[in-house]
Design an enzyme around this catalytic site. Sequence first.
Site, PDB file in Angstrom:
ATOM      1  N   ARG A  68       0.846  -1.212   0.000  1.00 16.34           N
ATOM      2  CA  ARG A  68       0.000   0.000   0.000  1.00 16.34           C
ATOM      3  C   ARG A  68       0.875   1.254   0.000  1.00 16.34           C
ATOM      4  O   ARG A  68       0.522   2.274  -0.583  1.00 16.34           O
ATOM      5  CB  ARG A  68      -0.887   0.008   1.251  1.00 16.34           C
ATOM      6  CG  ARG A  68      -1.887  -1.148   1.318  1.00 16.34           C
ATOM      7  CD  ARG A  68      -2.624  -1.094   2.639  1.00 16.34           C
ATOM      8  NE  ARG A  68      -3.608  -2.141   2.827  1.00 16.34           N
ATOM      9  CZ  ARG A  68      -3.361  -3.331   3.371  1.00 16.34           C
ATOM     10  NH1 ARG A  68      -2.119  -3.640   3.751  1.00 16.34           N
ATOM     11  NH2 ARG A  68      -4.325  -4.213   3.538  1.00 16.34           N
TER      12      ARG A  68
ATOM     13  N   ASP B 220     -10.093  -4.626   8.911  1.00 18.89           N
ATOM     14  CA  ASP B 220      -9.134  -5.643   9.349  1.00 18.89           C
ATOM     15  C   ASP B 220      -9.735  -6.518  10.459  1.00 18.89           C
ATOM     16  O   ASP B 220      -9.464  -7.720  10.524  1.00 18.89           O
ATOM     17  CB  ASP B 220      -7.840  -4.968   9.832  1.00 18.89           C
ATOM     18  CG  ASP B 220      -7.212  -4.110   8.738  1.00 18.89           C
ATOM     19  OD1 ASP B 220      -7.423  -4.436   7.549  1.00 18.89           O
ATOM     20  OD2 ASP B 220      -6.538  -3.113   9.061  1.00 18.89           O
TER      21      ASP B 220
ATOM     22  N   ARG C 248     -11.955  -9.046   8.885  1.00 19.62           N
ATOM     23  CA  ARG C 248     -11.155 -10.138   8.299  1.00 19.62           C
ATOM     24  C   ARG C 248     -10.609 -11.054   9.388  1.00 19.62           C
ATOM     25  O   ARG C 248     -10.496 -12.268   9.201  1.00 19.62           O
ATOM     26  CB  ARG C 248     -10.006  -9.544   7.474  1.00 19.62           C
ATOM     27  CG  ARG C 248     -10.505  -8.905   6.203  1.00 19.62           C
ATOM     28  CD  ARG C 248      -9.381  -8.344   5.375  1.00 19.62           C
ATOM     29  NE  ARG C 248      -9.895  -7.809   4.112  1.00 19.62           N
ATOM     30  CZ  ARG C 248      -9.343  -6.824   3.436  1.00 19.62           C
ATOM     31  NH1 ARG C 248      -8.222  -6.265   3.889  1.00 19.62           N
ATOM     32  NH2 ARG C 248      -9.859  -6.408   2.301  1.00 19.62           N
TER      33      ARG C 248
ATOM     34  N   HIS D  57      -2.588  -0.040   9.198  1.00 15.26           N
ATOM     35  CA  HIS D  57      -3.289  -0.753   8.117  1.00 15.26           C
ATOM     36  C   HIS D  57      -2.248  -1.076   7.035  1.00 15.26           C
ATOM     37  O   HIS D  57      -2.206  -0.483   5.968  1.00 15.26           O
ATOM     38  CB  HIS D  57      -4.423   0.120   7.565  1.00 15.26           C
ATOM     39  CG  HIS D  57      -5.213  -0.547   6.482  1.00 15.26           C
ATOM     40  ND1 HIS D  57      -5.936  -1.705   6.681  1.00 15.26           N
ATOM     41  CD2 HIS D  57      -5.396  -0.219   5.167  1.00 15.26           C
ATOM     42  CE1 HIS D  57      -6.520  -2.063   5.549  1.00 15.26           C
ATOM     43  NE2 HIS D  57      -6.199  -1.187   4.619  1.00 15.26           N
TER      44      HIS D  57
HETATM   45  N1  LIG Z   1      -8.491   1.760   3.833  1.00 11.94           N
HETATM   46  C1  LIG Z   1      -8.906   0.609   3.360  1.00 11.94           C
HETATM   47  O1  LIG Z   1      -9.236  -0.304   4.110  1.00 11.94           O
HETATM   48  C2  LIG Z   1      -9.018   0.405   1.871  1.00 11.94           C
HETATM   49  C3  LIG Z   1      -9.735  -0.690   1.347  1.00 11.94           C
HETATM   50  C4  LIG Z   1      -9.817  -0.845  -0.029  1.00 11.94           C
HETATM   51  C5  LIG Z   1      -9.211   0.080  -0.877  1.00 11.94           C
HETATM   52  N2  LIG Z   1      -8.548   1.125  -0.352  1.00 11.94           N
HETATM   53  C6  LIG Z   1      -7.954   2.147  -1.208  1.00 11.94           C
HETATM   54  O2  LIG Z   1      -9.009   2.919  -1.776  1.00 11.94           O
HETATM   55  C7  LIG Z   1      -8.561   3.520  -2.985  1.00 11.94           C
HETATM   56  C8  LIG Z   1      -9.586   3.279  -4.096  1.00 11.94           C
HETATM   57  O3  LIG Z   1      -9.625   1.930  -4.449  1.00 11.94           O
HETATM   58  P1  LIG Z   1     -10.613   1.433  -5.629  1.00 11.94           P
HETATM   59  O4  LIG Z   1     -10.462  -0.026  -5.715  1.00 11.94           O
HETATM   60  O5  LIG Z   1     -11.963   2.021  -5.453  1.00 11.94           O
HETATM   61  O6  LIG Z   1      -9.922   2.119  -6.904  1.00 11.94           O
HETATM   62  P2  LIG Z   1     -10.611   2.462  -8.290  1.00 11.94           P
HETATM   63  O7  LIG Z   1      -9.529   2.713  -9.260  1.00 11.94           O
HETATM   64  O8  LIG Z   1     -11.646   1.459  -8.608  1.00 11.94           O
HETATM   65  O9  LIG Z   1     -11.376   3.844  -7.993  1.00 11.94           O
HETATM   66  C9  LIG Z   1     -10.723   5.023  -7.692  1.00 11.94           C
HETATM   67  C10 LIG Z   1     -11.526   6.167  -8.297  1.00 11.94           C
HETATM   68  O10 LIG Z   1     -10.947   7.404  -7.880  1.00 11.94           O
HETATM   69  C11 LIG Z   1     -11.166   8.309  -8.942  1.00 11.94           C
HETATM   70  N3  LIG Z   1     -10.309   9.479  -8.808  1.00 11.94           N
HETATM   71  C12 LIG Z   1      -8.984   9.596  -9.021  1.00 11.94           C
HETATM   72  N4  LIG Z   1      -8.573  10.858  -8.788  1.00 11.94           N
HETATM   73  C13 LIG Z   1      -9.662  11.563  -8.387  1.00 11.94           C
HETATM   74  C14 LIG Z   1      -9.894  12.892  -7.987  1.00 11.94           C
HETATM   75  N5  LIG Z   1      -8.889  13.792  -7.943  1.00 11.94           N
HETATM   76  N6  LIG Z   1     -11.142  13.256  -7.646  1.00 11.94           N
HETATM   77  C15 LIG Z   1     -12.153  12.375  -7.673  1.00 11.94           C
HETATM   78  N7  LIG Z   1     -12.010  11.079  -8.052  1.00 11.94           N
HETATM   79  C16 LIG Z   1     -10.781  10.687  -8.410  1.00 11.94           C
HETATM   80  C17 LIG Z   1     -10.865   7.484 -10.197  1.00 11.94           C
HETATM   81  O11 LIG Z   1     -11.391   8.095 -11.377  1.00 11.94           O
HETATM   82  C18 LIG Z   1     -11.529   6.175  -9.837  1.00 11.94           C
HETATM   83  O12 LIG Z   1     -12.857   6.099 -10.325  1.00 11.94           O
HETATM   84  C19 LIG Z   1      -7.193   2.918  -3.251  1.00 11.94           C
HETATM   85  O13 LIG Z   1      -6.179   3.815  -2.834  1.00 11.94           O
HETATM   86  C20 LIG Z   1      -7.167   1.675  -2.394  1.00 11.94           C
HETATM   87  O14 LIG Z   1      -5.873   1.274  -2.042  1.00 11.94           O
HETATM   88  C21 LIG Z   1      -8.423   1.292   0.994  1.00 11.94           C
HETATM   89  O1  LIG Z   2      -5.114  -4.226   0.300  1.00 20.17           O
HETATM   90  C1  LIG Z   2      -5.282  -3.135  -0.238  1.00 20.17           C
HETATM   91  O2  LIG Z   2      -4.409  -2.583  -0.922  1.00 20.17           O
HETATM   92  C2  LIG Z   2      -6.611  -2.440  -0.133  1.00 20.17           C
HETATM   93  C3  LIG Z   2      -7.104  -2.296   1.248  1.00 20.17           C
HETATM   94  O3  LIG Z   2      -6.222  -1.595   2.063  1.00 20.17           O
HETATM   95  C4  LIG Z   2      -7.505  -3.607   1.864  1.00 20.17           C
HETATM   96  O4  LIG Z   2      -7.046  -3.931   2.956  1.00 20.17           O
HETATM   97  O5  LIG Z   2      -8.325  -4.313   1.241  1.00 20.17           O
END
Ligand SMILES: NC(=O)c1ccc[n+]([C@@H]2O[C@H](COP(=O)([O-])OP(=O)(O)OC[C@H]3O[C@@H](n4cnc5c(N)ncnc54)[C@H](O)[C@@H]3O)[C@@H](O)[C@H]2O)c1
Ligand SMILES: O=C(O)C[C@H](O)C(=O)O
Length: 308
Positions: free
Chosen positions: A88, A148, A151, A175
């Site tokens: 990440r 987490d 999970r 995380h």
């Molecule tokens: N914290 C957590 O537990 C957790 C869990 C899952 C994913 N994530 C994170 O969440 C993020 C998104 O994941 P995803 O699978 O949805 O990705 P994704 O690519 O499917 O979606 C991301 C979206 O963000 C949009 N985007 C990019 N720049 C932008 C901006 N400036 N303004 C508005 N929209 C914008 C893109 O167009 C896209 O549609 C990733 O960084 C991923 O690592 C975190």
């Molecule tokens: O694993 C990742 O990169 C996305 C998110 O943080 C998750 O835990 O699913």
Amino acid sequence: MKVTVVGAGAVGASCAEYIAMKNFASEVVVVDIKEGFAEGKAMDLMQTASLNGFDTKITGTTGDYSKTAGSKVAVITSGIPRKPGMTREELIGINAGIVKEVTANLVKHSPDVIIIVVSNPMDTMAYLVHKTSGLPKNKIIGMGGALDSARFKYRLAEALECPISDVDGMVIAAHSDTGMLPLLSKATRNGVPVSEFLNEEQQAYVAEETKVGGATLTKLLGTSAWYAPGAAVSVLVQSILCDQKKMIPCSLMLDGEYGESDICLGVPAIIGANGVEKIVDITLTDAEKAKFAEAAKAVREVNGDLKF
Ligand SMILES: NC(=O)c1ccc[n+]([C@@H]2O[C@H](COP(=O)([O-])OP(=O)(O)OC[C@H]3O[C@@H](n4cnc5c(N)ncnc54)[C@H](O)[C@@H]3O)[C@@H](O)[C@H]2O)c1
Ligand SMILES: O=C(O)C[C@H](O)C(=O)O
């Protein structure tokens, strides 16, 4: 009450869907930078309303933040996800710029908003929002521990060969693949410590599978997960909008709690109408304290790469 979700990708759409399906918000506004994408996702989701029986109004916009004005909660999911084999932390270069810009737009139109940070590396992105938004610290919540912990419960139930509703457990600290701290010492099956049922080797397996939970899914899916992340966000948003005061591990700015300051890390907290109402101080074993400190050291190093 209005909720904004920035990013209409996999996680953003899942957040919007679960929030709407649970029927506690009046409106969900989805924002994306990709022309027409948020509008399309919102329309598709709205066409499930009569099928799934919810009244939440979902709208989408391509970057028009005036539509988000007056949001009680905003969820930041915009940014790139990792691919198999990546950490990440490798996402920081692109995602920090996106999170900083999105935060400024959100706060401009909703100065009292509570922000939930999802974009990765999440602990560092939550720290960035603290440093750049001007919001008080009770209004910035990093989402990681809720996911987490879900999970962890999944892996515990698998090892115990029991229903997930029988188990309870929590994951704190970072995380990240190495910095997560599944609290085995406090995990239970119907109030009975899991150490009564699982030997040390089984417990270690549960902890390790929990820590790499995101990486395991990324390998299987080719991109990171979205259903459980969206569901975890919806639990946080509901606890705020309905003032449920649930205890949920979240990445929060620490000021001496758990021996750390000026860092966002996962700790248990009471989440209600004011956002973070209280950080809950629980007793950790010496080994857990050492792992928490190790996770803090690693996150602090990543935070060092931020430019404000
Ligand atoms: N914290 C957590 O537990 C957790 C869990 C899952 C994913 N994530 C994170 O969440 C993020 C998104 O994941 P995803 O699978 O949805 O990705 P994704 O690519 O499917 O979606 C991301 C979206 O963000 C949009 N985007 C990019 N720049 C932008 C901006 N400036 N303004 C508005 N929209 C914008 C893109 O167009 C896209 O549609 C990733 O960084 C991923 O690592 C975190
Ligand atoms: O694993 C990742 O990169 C996305 C998110 O943080 C998750 O835990 O699913």
